[in-house]
Scaffold this motif. Structure first.
Motif, PDB file in Angstrom:
ATOM      1  N   ILE A  58       0.830  -1.204   0.000  1.00 42.17           N
ATOM      2  CA  ILE A  58       0.000   0.000   0.000  1.00 42.17           C
ATOM      3  C   ILE A  58       0.864   1.254   0.000  1.00 42.17           C
ATOM      4  CG2 ILE A  58      -1.594   1.378   1.399  1.00 42.17           C
ATOM      5  CD1 ILE A  58      -2.947  -1.187   2.270  1.00 42.17           C
ATOM      6  N   THR A  59       1.878   1.282   0.866  1.00 49.09           N
ATOM      7  CA  THR A  59       2.663   2.500   1.050  1.00 49.09           C
ATOM      8  C   THR A  59       3.645   2.778  -0.089  1.00 49.09           C
ATOM      9  OG1 THR A  59       4.246   1.279   2.427  1.00 49.09           O
ATOM     10  CG2 THR A  59       2.469   2.445   3.551  1.00 49.09           C
ATOM     11  N   VAL A  60       4.362   1.747  -0.552  1.00 51.23           N
ATOM     12  CA  VAL A  60       5.381   1.991  -1.590  1.00 51.23           C
ATOM     13  C   VAL A  60       4.761   2.509  -2.891  1.00 51.23           C
ATOM     14  CG1 VAL A  60       7.166   0.924  -3.020  1.00 51.23           C
ATOM     15  CG2 VAL A  60       7.008   0.353  -0.582  1.00 51.23           C
ATOM     16  N   PRO A  61       3.738   1.836  -3.463  1.00 53.17           N
ATOM     17  CA  PRO A  61       3.114   2.408  -4.664  1.00 53.17           C
ATOM     18  C   PRO A  61       2.483   3.775  -4.411  1.00 53.17           C
ATOM     19  CG  PRO A  61       2.541   0.099  -4.448  1.00 53.17           C
ATOM     20  CD  PRO A  61       3.176   0.508  -3.162  1.00 53.17           C
ATOM     21  N   PHE A  62       1.928   3.981  -3.200  1.00 53.08           N
ATOM     22  CA  PHE A  62       1.307   5.276  -2.903  1.00 53.08           C
ATOM     23  C   PHE A  62       2.357   6.383  -2.870  1.00 53.08           C
ATOM     24  CE2 PHE A  62      -0.354   8.476   0.139  1.00 53.08           C
ATOM     25  CZ  PHE A  62      -1.447   8.891  -0.613  1.00 53.08           C
ATOM     26  N   LEU A  63       3.517   6.111  -2.308  1.00 53.17           N
ATOM     27  CA  LEU A  63       4.600   7.101  -2.314  1.00 53.17           C
ATOM     28  C   LEU A  63       5.025   7.417  -3.750  1.00 53.17           C
ATOM     29  CD1 LEU A  63       6.780   5.846   0.689  1.00 53.17           C
ATOM     30  CD2 LEU A  63       5.313   7.881   0.616  1.00 53.17           C
ATOM     31  N   LEU A 112       2.488   9.759  -5.188  1.00 50.74           N
ATOM     32  CA  LEU A 112       2.710  11.127  -4.723  1.00 50.74           C
ATOM     33  C   LEU A 112       3.892  11.778  -5.448  1.00 50.74           C
ATOM     34  CD1 LEU A 112       2.231  10.777  -0.852  1.00 50.74           C
ATOM     35  CD2 LEU A 112       0.611  11.665  -2.530  1.00 50.74           C
ATOM     36  N   ALA A 113       4.920  10.978  -5.719  1.00 47.47           N
ATOM     37  CA  ALA A 113       6.110  11.509  -6.394  1.00 47.47           C
ATOM     38  C   ALA A 113       5.902  11.691  -7.885  1.00 47.47           C
ATOM     39  CB  ALA A 113       7.288  10.570  -6.156  1.00 47.47           C
ATOM     40  N   ALA A 114       4.845  11.105  -8.428  1.00 50.50           N
ATOM     41  CA  ALA A 114       4.634  11.127  -9.873  1.00 50.50           C
ATOM     42  C   ALA A 114       4.441  12.540 -10.411  1.00 50.50           C
ATOM     43  CB  ALA A 114       3.419  10.262 -10.237  1.00 50.50           C
ATOM     44  N   VAL A 115       3.707  13.378  -9.683  1.00 46.85           N
ATOM     45  CA  VAL A 115       3.417  14.732 -10.173  1.00 46.85           C
ATOM     46  C   VAL A 115       4.685  15.573 -10.285  1.00 46.85           C
ATOM     47  CG1 VAL A 115       2.190  16.875  -9.705  1.00 46.85           C
ATOM     48  CG2 VAL A 115       1.044  14.677  -9.338  1.00 46.85           C
ATOM     49  N   PRO A 116       5.486  15.711  -9.220  1.00 41.52           N
ATOM     50  CA  PRO A 116       6.721  16.501  -9.384  1.00 41.52           C
ATOM     51  C   PRO A 116       7.704  15.901 -10.383  1.00 41.52           C
ATOM     52  CG  PRO A 116       6.664  15.405  -7.233  1.00 41.52           C
ATOM     53  CD  PRO A 116       5.303  15.285  -7.826  1.00 41.52           C
ATOM     54  N   ALA A 130       6.915  14.127 -13.074  1.00 43.29           N
ATOM     55  CA  ALA A 130       6.395  14.403 -14.412  1.00 43.29           C
ATOM     56  C   ALA A 130       6.623  15.861 -14.774  1.00 43.29           C
ATOM     57  CB  ALA A 130       4.913  14.062 -14.474  1.00 43.29           C
ATOM     58  N   TRP A 131       6.495  16.734 -13.793  1.00 45.06           N
ATOM     59  CA  TRP A 131       6.703  18.165 -14.034  1.00 45.06           C
ATOM     60  C   TRP A 131       8.166  18.466 -14.329  1.00 45.06           C
ATOM     61  CZ3 TRP A 131       3.385  22.183 -14.523  1.00 45.06           C
ATOM     62  CH2 TRP A 131       3.919  23.470 -14.477  1.00 45.06           C
ATOM     63  N   GLY A 132       9.056  17.778 -13.621  1.00 43.29           N
ATOM     64  CA  GLY A 132      10.480  18.070 -13.782  1.00 43.29           C
ATOM     65  C   GLY A 132      11.123  17.362 -14.955  1.00 43.29           C
ATOM     66  N   TRP A 133      10.822  16.071 -15.124  1.00 44.77           N
ATOM     67  CA  TRP A 133      11.481  15.295 -16.180  1.00 44.77           C
ATOM     68  C   TRP A 133      10.524  14.800 -17.258  1.00 44.77           C
ATOM     69  CZ3 TRP A 133      13.062  13.881 -10.994  1.00 44.77           C
ATOM     70  CH2 TRP A 133      14.316  14.391 -10.659  1.00 44.77           C
ATOM     71  N   GLY A 134       9.256  14.921 -17.008  1.00 41.73           N
ATOM     72  CA  GLY A 134       8.281  14.451 -17.981  1.00 41.73           C
ATOM     73  C   GLY A 134       8.104  12.949 -17.910  1.00 41.73           C
ATOM     74  N   VAL A 135       7.197  12.450 -18.710  1.00 43.24           N
ATOM     75  CA  VAL A 135       6.953  11.014 -18.776  1.00 43.24           C
ATOM     76  C   VAL A 135       6.908  10.621 -20.240  1.00 43.24           C
ATOM     77  CG1 VAL A 135       4.456  11.446 -18.598  1.00 43.24           C
ATOM     78  CG2 VAL A 135       5.342   9.148 -18.187  1.00 43.24           C
ATOM     79  N   SER A 136       7.607   9.559 -20.608  1.00 41.12           N
ATOM     80  CA  SER A 136       7.687   9.167 -22.013  1.00 41.12           C
ATOM     81  C   SER A 136       6.393   8.507 -22.451  1.00 41.12           C
ATOM     82  CB  SER A 136       8.854   8.192 -22.217  1.00 41.12           C
ATOM     83  OG  SER A 136       8.566   6.924 -21.646  1.00 41.12           O
ATOM     84  N   TRP A 137       6.182   8.477 -23.754  1.00 41.49           N
ATOM     85  CA  TRP A 137       4.984   7.827 -24.286  1.00 41.49           C
ATOM     86  C   TRP A 137       5.003   6.328 -23.994  1.00 41.49           C
ATOM     87  CZ3 TRP A 137       0.812  10.302 -25.370  1.00 41.49           C
ATOM     88  CH2 TRP A 137       0.865  11.627 -25.825  1.00 41.49           C
ATOM     89  N   LEU A 138       6.194   5.761 -23.950  1.00 46.22           N
ATOM     90  CA  LEU A 138       6.307   4.339 -23.626  1.00 46.22           C
ATOM     91  C   LEU A 138       5.845   4.075 -22.199  1.00 46.22           C
ATOM     92  CD1 LEU A 138       7.208   1.434 -24.200  1.00 46.22           C
ATOM     93  CD2 LEU A 138       9.537   2.111 -23.522  1.00 46.22           C
ATOM     94  N   ASP A 139       6.327   4.887 -21.266  1.00 48.07           N
ATOM     95  CA  ASP A 139       5.933   4.720 -19.867  1.00 48.07           C
ATOM     96  C   ASP A 139       4.438   4.940 -19.692  1.00 48.07           C
ATOM     97  OD1 ASP A 139       8.566   4.256 -19.220  1.00 48.07           O
ATOM     98  OD2 ASP A 139       8.965   6.319 -18.614  1.00 48.07           O
ATOM     99  N   LEU A 140       3.913   5.964 -20.357  1.00 50.44           N
ATOM    100  CA  LEU A 140       2.486   6.251 -20.263  1.00 50.44           C
ATOM    101  C   LEU A 140       1.671   5.109 -20.870  1.00 50.44           C
ATOM    102  CD1 LEU A 140       0.384   8.335 -19.378  1.00 50.44           C
ATOM    103  CD2 LEU A 140       0.543   9.357 -21.652  1.00 50.44           C
ATOM    104  N   SER A 169       4.471   0.109 -13.149  1.00 47.96           N
ATOM    105  CA  SER A 169       4.265  -0.826 -12.041  1.00 47.96           C
ATOM    106  C   SER A 169       3.762  -0.103 -10.794  1.00 47.96           C
ATOM    107  CB  SER A 169       5.560  -1.587 -11.728  1.00 47.96           C
ATOM    108  OG  SER A 169       5.974  -2.361 -12.836  1.00 47.96           O
ATOM    109  N   LEU A 170       4.605   0.757 -10.206  1.00 49.41           N
ATOM    110  CA  LEU A 170       4.258   1.369  -8.926  1.00 49.41           C
ATOM    111  C   LEU A 170       3.088   2.349  -9.032  1.00 49.41           C
ATOM    112  CD1 LEU A 170       7.804   2.001  -7.370  1.00 49.41           C
ATOM    113  CD2 LEU A 170       6.267   0.063  -7.042  1.00 49.41           C
ATOM    114  N   VAL A 171       3.189   3.326  -9.918  1.00 47.86           N
ATOM    115  CA  VAL A 171       2.121   4.324 -10.042  1.00 47.86           C
ATOM    116  C   VAL A 171       0.822   3.660 -10.499  1.00 47.86           C
ATOM    117  CG1 VAL A 171       1.347   6.397 -11.265  1.00 47.86           C
ATOM    118  CG2 VAL A 171       3.713   6.230 -10.471  1.00 47.86           C
TER     119      VAL A 171
END
Length: 330
Positions: free
Chosen positions: A45-50, A53-57, A59-69, A224-226
């Motif tokens: 529960i906690t590891v994926p949730f963390l 939470l980290a996904a937004v900053p 994604a804002w800082g480094w972005g997310v690739s189309w492959l990952d998305l 996986s996590l997000v």
């Protein structure tokens, strides 16, 4: 715990006889929860949730690739539909019958959602319907009362807290049909293996496509996590949010409501009021504009001959369950 009048009796085909001594050994985890399971649950529960939470900053800082998305979306909806069509509408409520290959595929897809072993999931949910929002419901948000503090405590319980309860739903009582099926029993017992596979697919694909460890890492983070965290909280929201708020156009003996903004992410499960008014219906979103991707896929399975005897709701059946109709309407 508060209860509401039983204004509509619905029949669920799920058997619930007393435990039988001739059933095979209980599936993974059994009927009681050990400390090691509680620790593992806390980590999942906690590891994926963390990570969520980290996904937004990130994604804002480094972005997310189309492959990952793409990996996130693909794995999310494979697992989500495995839960909604497989674990829920098929295995729990018998909303349709499935040819053997589809039955096995749905069991595996649902297991990839990392929401617990199949037999345990089904047993918990059948018990939920038997006691929905009344004494005995494993995860009602009204467990502690109707005051605002009690509801806040109840929402936490319905969303996450109930999973740490030492008491377990008797699987032999609520899911004997699944325990007797060797293939389904095996898939349920192999839950840890399916979890490892579910978490390993995105980094494996990401690493092979990019031919880099960084590509494998970012794919693991997003795919996986997000993905697991997002799917978990959407699923748990059906237990918590959809039993506390939402419109209730149909008669049910509980407080299930329709929450429109969860419809796409929940694959149609958030049209929860109709589901509790008519649990065996293969379609939950029965009104105009109610998106239900699970029902759409079941329709495709039916056209392909993979699913049959589908319990599609007729117009008269829907009308009989509306709030403005008498409880004993035909």
């Amino acid at each position: 715990m508060t209860t509401s009048p039983d204004v509509l009796h619905t029949t669920d085909p799920a058997p619930s006889p007393s435990p039988s001594s001739d059933l095979p050994p209980a599936t993974l985890g059994g009927d009681s929860k050990r400390s090691i399971e509680q620790i593992a649950l806390l980590l999942f529960i906690t590891v994926p949730f963390l990570a969520l939470l980290a996904a937004v900053p990130l994604a804002w800082g480094w972005g997310v690739s189309w492959l990952d998305l793409g990996l996130l979306v693909a794995m999310y909806y494979i697992g989500c539909h495995g839960i909604t069509i497989g674990f829920h509408r098929y295995f729990t409520h018998g909303s349709f019958k499935a040819k053997r290959p589809l039955r096995i595929a749905l069991a595996v897809m649902g297991s990839l959602a990392v929401e617990g072993p199949l037999v345990r999931w089904v047993a918990d949910h059948r018990k939920h319907h038997k006691f929905s929002d009344a004494e005995g419901d494993p995860h009602s948000p009204w467990r502690f009362g109707e005051t605002l503090p009690a509801l806040m405590k109840g929402l936490w319980w319905a969303h996450i807290g109930w999973m740490f309860d030492e008491e377990r739903t008797p699987q032999a009582k609520y899911a004997p049909d699944l325990i007797k099926d060797p293939a389904i029993r095996a898939i349920s017992r192999q839950f840890i293996g399916w979890t490892v596979l579910s978490l390993a697919i995105p980094p494996l694909v990401g690493g092979l496509v990019t031919m880099s460890w960084w590509g494998a890492f970012t794919a693991f983070f997003w795919g996986s996590l997000v993905r697991v965290a997002l799917l978990h909280h959407v699923t748990w929201s059906i237990n918590s949010i959809c039993h506390a708020v939402g419109k209730r156009p149909f008669k049910s003996r509980d407080r299930s409501g329709n929450v429109w903004w969860l419809a796409v992410l929940s694959c149609g499960e958030s049209w929860h009021n109709l589901h509790h008014a008519d649990p065996t219906s293969a379609r939950h979103g029965v009104m105009r504009g109610q998106i239900d991707s699970s029902a759409r896929l079941i329709r495709w399975f039916e056209k392909l001959g993979w699913a049959y005897d589908v319990r599609w709701p007729s117009a008269s059946r829907i009308e009989a369950r509306r709030q403005d109709q008498p409880a004993n309407a035909a």
